[in-house]
Design a protein around this motif. Structure first.
Motif, PDB file in Angstrom:
ATOM      1  N   ASP A 163       0.793  -1.179  -0.140  1.00 21.25           N
ATOM      2  CA  ASP A 163      -0.035   0.297   0.116  1.00 21.25           C
ATOM      3  C   ASP A 163       1.006   1.000   0.196  1.00 21.25           C
ATOM      4  OD1 ASP A 163      -2.376   1.694  -0.278  1.00 21.25           O
ATOM      5  OD2 ASP A 163      -2.288   1.109   2.383  1.00 21.25           O
ATOM      6  N   PRO A 164       0.891   1.499  -0.749  1.00 24.15           N
ATOM      7  CA  PRO A 164       2.474   3.064  -1.284  1.00 24.15           C
ATOM      8  C   PRO A 164       1.867   3.969  -1.432  1.00 24.15           C
ATOM      9  CG  PRO A 164       3.011   1.333  -3.225  1.00 24.15           C
ATOM     10  CD  PRO A 164       1.574   0.771  -1.917  1.00 24.15           C
ATOM     11  N   VAL A 165       2.444   4.695  -1.207  1.00 29.64           N
ATOM     12  CA  VAL A 165       1.642   5.969  -1.551  1.00 29.64           C
ATOM     13  C   VAL A 165       2.457   6.823  -2.378  1.00 29.64           C
ATOM     14  CG1 VAL A 165       2.033   8.781  -0.647  1.00 29.64           C
ATOM     15  CG2 VAL A 165       2.142   7.032   0.824  1.00 29.64           C
ATOM     16  N   MET A 166       3.277   6.264  -3.131  1.00 30.18           N
ATOM     17  CA  MET A 166       3.758   6.886  -4.613  1.00 30.18           C
ATOM     18  C   MET A 166       5.070   5.666  -4.874  1.00 30.18           C
ATOM     19  SD  MET A 166       5.157  10.540  -3.658  1.00 30.18           S
ATOM     20  CE  MET A 166       5.940  10.716  -5.547  1.00 30.18           C
ATOM     21  N   THR A 167       4.735   5.335  -6.081  1.00 33.19           N
ATOM     22  CA  THR A 167       5.635   4.284  -6.784  1.00 33.19           C
ATOM     23  C   THR A 167       7.049   5.368  -7.072  1.00 33.19           C
ATOM     24  OG1 THR A 167       5.060   5.538  -9.410  1.00 33.19           O
ATOM     25  CG2 THR A 167       3.502   3.602  -8.387  1.00 33.19           C
ATOM     26  N   ALA A 168       8.049   3.813  -8.246  1.00 33.03           N
ATOM     27  CA  ALA A 168       9.208   4.611  -7.972  1.00 33.03           C
ATOM     28  C   ALA A 168       9.469   5.624  -8.965  1.00 33.03           C
ATOM     29  CB  ALA A 168       9.891   3.118  -8.685  1.00 33.03           C
ATOM     30  N   ASP A 169       8.679   6.262  -9.837  1.00 31.54           N
ATOM     31  CA  ASP A 169       8.955   7.190 -10.657  1.00 31.54           C
ATOM     32  C   ASP A 169       8.370   8.260 -10.395  1.00 31.54           C
ATOM     33  OD1 ASP A 169       6.735   6.129 -10.664  1.00 31.54           O
ATOM     34  OD2 ASP A 169       6.449   6.452 -13.120  1.00 31.54           O
ATOM     35  N   GLY A 170       7.447   8.457  -9.061  1.00 33.86           N
ATOM     36  CA  GLY A 170       7.508   9.303  -8.192  1.00 33.86           C
ATOM     37  C   GLY A 170       5.632   9.033  -8.722  1.00 33.86           C
ATOM     38  N   SER A 171       4.970   8.709  -8.924  1.00 30.11           N
ATOM     39  CA  SER A 171       2.936   8.742  -9.264  1.00 30.11           C
ATOM     40  C   SER A 171       2.546   8.378  -8.574  1.00 30.11           C
ATOM     41  CB  SER A 171       3.541   8.937 -10.646  1.00 30.11           C
ATOM     42  OG  SER A 171       3.510   7.185 -11.128  1.00 30.11           O
ATOM     43  N   ASN A 172       1.678   8.517  -8.037  1.00 36.74           N
ATOM     44  CA  ASN A 172       0.880   7.653  -7.376  1.00 36.74           C
ATOM     45  C   ASN A 172      -0.167   6.565  -7.422  1.00 36.74           C
ATOM     46  OD1 ASN A 172       0.744   9.615  -5.510  1.00 36.74           O
ATOM     47  ND2 ASN A 172      -0.605  11.110  -6.164  1.00 36.74           N
ATOM     48  N   PRO A 173       0.449   5.350  -6.583  1.00 34.50           N
ATOM     49  CA  PRO A 173      -0.090   4.210  -7.957  1.00 34.50           C
ATOM     50  C   PRO A 173      -1.594   3.670  -7.452  1.00 34.50           C
ATOM     51  CG  PRO A 173       0.000   4.303  -5.238  1.00 34.50           C
ATOM     52  CD  PRO A 173       0.252   5.238  -5.757  1.00 34.50           C
ATOM     53  N   LEU A 174      -2.212   3.390  -9.305  1.00 30.24           N
ATOM     54  CA  LEU A 174      -3.930   3.346  -9.248  1.00 30.24           C
ATOM     55  C   LEU A 174      -4.194   2.836  -8.488  1.00 30.24           C
ATOM     56  CD1 LEU A 174      -3.658   2.677 -12.764  1.00 30.24           C
ATOM     57  CD2 LEU A 174      -3.716   4.542 -12.152  1.00 30.24           C
ATOM     58  N   ILE A 175      -4.124   1.640  -8.098  1.00 34.58           N
ATOM     59  CA  ILE A 175      -4.387   0.476  -6.744  1.00 34.58           C
ATOM     60  C   ILE A 175      -3.807   0.770  -5.575  1.00 34.58           C
ATOM     61  CG2 ILE A 175      -6.297   0.191  -8.748  1.00 34.58           C
ATOM     62  CD1 ILE A 175      -4.637  -3.193  -8.559  1.00 34.58           C
ATOM     63  N   SER A 176      -4.435  -0.295  -4.304  1.00 29.93           N
ATOM     64  CA  SER A 176      -3.096  -0.811  -3.485  1.00 29.93           C
ATOM     65  C   SER A 176      -4.664  -2.004  -3.355  1.00 29.93           C
ATOM     66  CB  SER A 176      -3.579   0.163  -2.268  1.00 29.93           C
ATOM     67  OG  SER A 176      -4.445   0.474  -1.704  1.00 29.93           O
ATOM     68  N   VAL A 177      -3.505  -3.057  -2.979  1.00 31.08           N
ATOM     69  CA  VAL A 177      -3.631  -4.803  -2.669  1.00 31.08           C
ATOM     70  C   VAL A 177      -3.855  -4.660  -1.104  1.00 31.08           C
ATOM     71  CG1 VAL A 177      -3.640  -6.589  -3.401  1.00 31.08           C
ATOM     72  CG2 VAL A 177      -3.049  -4.830  -4.688  1.00 31.08           C
ATOM     73  N   GLN A 178      -4.660  -5.226  -0.467  1.00 28.09           N
ATOM     74  CA  GLN A 178      -4.700  -5.227   0.838  1.00 28.09           C
ATOM     75  C   GLN A 178      -5.014  -6.951   0.864  1.00 28.09           C
ATOM     76  OE1 GLN A 178      -6.697  -3.040   2.524  1.00 28.09           O
ATOM     77  NE2 GLN A 178      -5.441  -1.233   1.942  1.00 28.09           N
ATOM     78  N   PRO A 179      -4.406  -7.942   1.563  1.00 23.36           N
ATOM     79  CA  PRO A 179      -2.844  -7.826   2.438  1.00 23.36           C
ATOM     80  C   PRO A 179      -1.982  -7.968   1.155  1.00 23.36           C
ATOM     81  CG  PRO A 179      -3.614 -10.538   2.864  1.00 23.36           C
ATOM     82  CD  PRO A 179      -4.724  -9.465   2.245  1.00 23.36           C
ATOM     83  N   ASN A 180      -0.433  -7.787   1.662  1.00 22.77           N
ATOM     84  CA  ASN A 180       0.850  -7.144   1.086  1.00 22.77           C
ATOM     85  C   ASN A 180       0.474  -9.025   0.378  1.00 22.77           C
ATOM     86  OD1 ASN A 180       2.038  -7.901   3.243  1.00 22.77           O
ATOM     87  ND2 ASN A 180       3.019  -6.656   3.861  1.00 22.77           N
ATOM     88  N   ALA A 181       0.402 -10.261   0.483  1.00 21.80           N
ATOM     89  CA  ALA A 181       0.535 -11.710   0.288  1.00 21.80           C
ATOM     90  C   ALA A 181       0.148 -12.155   0.686  1.00 21.80           C
ATOM     91  CB  ALA A 181       2.001 -11.838   1.706  1.00 21.80           C
ATOM     92  N   LEU A 182      -0.014 -13.400   0.291  1.00 24.19           N
ATOM     93  CA  LEU A 182      -1.313 -14.416   0.238  1.00 24.19           C
ATOM     94  C   LEU A 182      -0.874 -15.467   0.843  1.00 24.19           C
ATOM     95  CD1 LEU A 182      -1.510 -14.849  -3.689  1.00 24.19           C
ATOM     96  CD2 LEU A 182      -2.939 -14.365  -1.615  1.00 24.19           C
ATOM     97  N   LYS A 183      -1.220 -15.984   1.885  1.00 24.54           N
ATOM     98  CA  LYS A 183      -0.674 -16.970   3.060  1.00 24.54           C
ATOM     99  C   LYS A 183      -1.928 -17.768   2.698  1.00 24.54           C
ATOM    100  CE  LYS A 183       1.550 -14.011   5.805  1.00 24.54           C
ATOM    101  NZ  LYS A 183       1.352 -13.497   7.440  1.00 24.54           N
ATOM    102  N   PHE A 184      -1.612 -19.311   2.411  1.00 28.50           N
ATOM    103  CA  PHE A 184      -2.419 -20.609   2.812  1.00 28.50           C
ATOM    104  C   PHE A 184      -2.023 -21.274   3.561  1.00 28.50           C
ATOM    105  CE2 PHE A 184      -2.535 -18.735  -1.756  1.00 28.50           C
ATOM    106  CZ  PHE A 184      -3.268 -18.593  -2.004  1.00 28.50           C
ATOM    107  N   VAL A 185      -3.539 -21.728   4.029  1.00 27.99           N
ATOM    108  CA  VAL A 185      -3.490 -22.697   4.971  1.00 27.99           C
ATOM    109  C   VAL A 185      -3.092 -24.175   4.474  1.00 27.99           C
ATOM    110  CG1 VAL A 185      -4.696 -24.115   6.934  1.00 27.99           C
ATOM    111  CG2 VAL A 185      -4.450 -21.819   6.832  1.00 27.99           C
ATOM    112  N   PHE A 186      -1.495 -24.877   4.395  1.00 26.64           N
ATOM    113  CA  PHE A 186      -1.467 -25.999   3.727  1.00 26.64           C
ATOM    114  C   PHE A 186      -1.784 -27.522   4.500  1.00 26.64           C
ATOM    115  CE2 PHE A 186       1.194 -29.359   1.590  1.00 26.64           C
ATOM    116  CZ  PHE A 186       0.912 -28.653   0.063  1.00 26.64           C
TER     117      PHE A 186
END
Length: 264
Positions: free
Chosen positions: A15-38
């Motif tokens: 959920d960054p505020v800005m991208t690598a080139d300084g522009s705002n991200p279009l979307i944010s993803v939550q949570p930041n990783a996929l966790k599966f009960v194996f």
């Protein structure tokens, strides 16, 4: 000849505020990783929340390095301005444990701005084509496997961070649960109606069979009665045969009197 270039922006799934080139991200993803009960022979799922951080319509697409192992719905969609969407990623039932429970699978979520009021069915085939001139942002997600024993702690931490990052996530989850319960109730109601119709049809078939059987028996009785009546009447109408006795009369031969000597 000018060759169109696509602008690819890498976005970290934190959920960054800005991208690598300084522009705002279009979307944010939550949570930041996929966790599966194996667990062997058991599927597992993980929900991702995609939030549109702009005043534009944003289309997204989910890709993975192992498409045969995961089931993603929806894998493509359009999020309205300042709105969000939930993506469910399901891990198919595994048949064996990975080495050291380490997963090397990765997911890539692409996003780009589309015209207003665009529907997912209206997206062109080259929407996420890197050869186009539009700006495409990419968000990478890692995959982690957790054991059932650590499921409680991991789920508590995940829901806690999920709630902290998105205050309205609880309402979204509750809405999904309500929709699921409504679908289950509707399925049960349809099953009950189907069973009732089957029983009703069965009773109709039984009644029809008894009526048909009675009609057939009645017709047979009428035919037998007609045949007996016809045979009886025909026997009475024919004259009785009177036996004839033939009498034969033999001709009487005249008696001849020969001379008989009488003693004197």
């Amino acid at each position: 000849m000018l060759v169109p270039r696509v602008k690819i922006i890498q976005v970290l799934a934190v959920d960054p505020v800005m991208t690598a080139d300084g522009s705002n991200p279009l979307i944010s993803v939550q949570p930041n990783a996929l966790k599966f009960v194996f667990e062997l022979e058991k599927p597992s799922f993980c929900d991702l929340k995609v939030v549109n951080n702009t005043e534009h319509y944003v289309a997204f697409k989910v890709k993975t390095t192992s498409p045969k192992k995961y089931f993603v719905r929806p894998n493509t969609g359009v999020v309205q301005p300042w709105d969000s969407s939930v993506i469910r990623v399901t891990l198919q039932a595994p048949r064996e444990y990975p080495p050291d429970m380490q997963c090397k699978d990765k997911f890539l979520l692409q996003s780009t701005i589309v015209p207003p009021n665009t529907d997912v069915d209206d997206l062109p085939a080259d929407t996420f084509n890197k050869e186009s001139t539009k700006e495409i942002q990419e968000c990478k997600l890692k995959v982690f496997y957790v054991t059932p024993s650590s499921r409680g702690n991991s789920e508590d931490e995940r829901f806690k961070s999920y709630s902290d990052q998105a205050p309205d996530s609880n309402s979204a989850v509750q809405q999904l649960k309500d929709e699921r319960d409504a679908a289950v109730r509707q399925t049960l109601q349809l099953q009950q109606e189907l069973d009732f119709l089957k029983r009703r049809r069965h009773r109709r078939n039984d009644t029809g069979f008894s009526l048909k059987f009675a009609l057939i028996v009645g017709l047979i009785g009428i035919m037998v009665g007609l045949l007996l009546n016809f045979s009886f009447s025909s026997s009475l109408s024919s004259p009785a045969a009177v036996p004839t006795v033939e009498t034969t009369t033999s001709p009487v031969e005249p008696s001849t009197t020969e001379g008989i000597e009488t003693p004197l």
